[in-house]
Design a protein around this motif. Structure first.
Motif, PDB file in Angstrom:
ATOM      1  N   LYS A  24       0.834  -1.207   0.000  1.00 54.25           N
ATOM      2  CA  LYS A  24       0.000   0.000   0.000  1.00 54.25           C
ATOM      3  C   LYS A  24       0.868   1.256   0.000  1.00 54.25           C
ATOM      4  N   GLY A  25       1.910   1.269   0.811  1.00 52.93           N
ATOM      5  CA  GLY A  25       2.817   2.409   0.881  1.00 52.93           C
ATOM      6  C   GLY A  25       3.580   2.623  -0.417  1.00 52.93           C
ATOM      7  N   ASN A  68       2.573   1.696  -3.432  1.00 53.33           N
ATOM      8  CA  ASN A  68       1.612   2.192  -4.428  1.00 53.33           C
ATOM      9  C   ASN A  68       1.350   3.678  -4.227  1.00 53.33           C
ATOM     10  N   SER A  69       1.245   4.088  -2.980  1.00 59.82           N
ATOM     11  CA  SER A  69       1.022   5.496  -2.675  1.00 59.82           C
ATOM     12  C   SER A  69       2.206   6.342  -3.134  1.00 59.82           C
ATOM     13  N   LEU A  70       3.416   5.873  -2.841  1.00 59.74           N
ATOM     14  CA  LEU A  70       4.626   6.583  -3.269  1.00 59.74           C
ATOM     15  C   LEU A  70       4.696   6.656  -4.792  1.00 59.74           C
ATOM     16  N   ARG A  71       4.404   5.551  -5.467  1.00 56.75           N
ATOM     17  CA  ARG A  71       4.427   5.504  -6.932  1.00 56.75           C
ATOM     18  C   ARG A  71       3.454   6.522  -7.522  1.00 56.75           C
ATOM     19  N   ASN A  72       2.235   6.572  -6.978  1.00 56.55           N
ATOM     20  CA  ASN A  72       1.227   7.496  -7.496  1.00 56.55           C
ATOM     21  C   ASN A  72       1.598   8.948  -7.211  1.00 56.55           C
ATOM     22  N   GLU A  73       2.175   9.199  -6.043  1.00 54.88           N
ATOM     23  CA  GLU A  73       2.617  10.558  -5.700  1.00 54.88           C
ATOM     24  C   GLU A  73       3.695  11.034  -6.670  1.00 54.88           C
ATOM     25  N   GLU A  84      -2.043   4.787 -11.473  1.00 56.66           N
ATOM     26  CA  GLU A  84      -2.416   3.445 -11.019  1.00 56.66           C
ATOM     27  C   GLU A  84      -3.300   2.733 -12.041  1.00 56.66           C
ATOM     28  N   SER A 109       2.306  11.541 -10.235  1.00 51.52           N
ATOM     29  CA  SER A 109       1.535  12.773 -10.288  1.00 51.52           C
ATOM     30  C   SER A 109       2.457  13.988 -10.372  1.00 51.52           C
TER      31      SER A 109
END
Length: 68
Positions: A17-18, A20-25, A36, A28
């Protein structure tokens, strides 16, 4: 091609989860909205590589800061 994708396994499943969050940040911040759900095959190697490279850079920086 081997059906064993050991290079893509999550050593710490709780971290997914972390990551994926870093990847999306990061995506962006590079102007890649909704990364995603984007078909990565439609992006250039440079775009995909930039996201992955920045992820590694930030993780190394966090690790090095933890050593101090």
């Amino acid at each position: 091609m081997s059906s064993n994708n050991s290079g893509n396994r999550n050593l710490v499943p709780e971290a997914k989860k972390g990551l994926n969050s870093l990847r999306n940040e990061i995506a962006s911040s590079f102007g890649l909205q909704d990364y995603e759900n984007t078909d990565k095959g439609n992006l250039t190697s440079k775009q995909n590589g930039s996201v992955g490279g920045e992820m590694v850079k930030r993780m190394v920086e966090q690790y090095e800061n933890g050593l101090k």
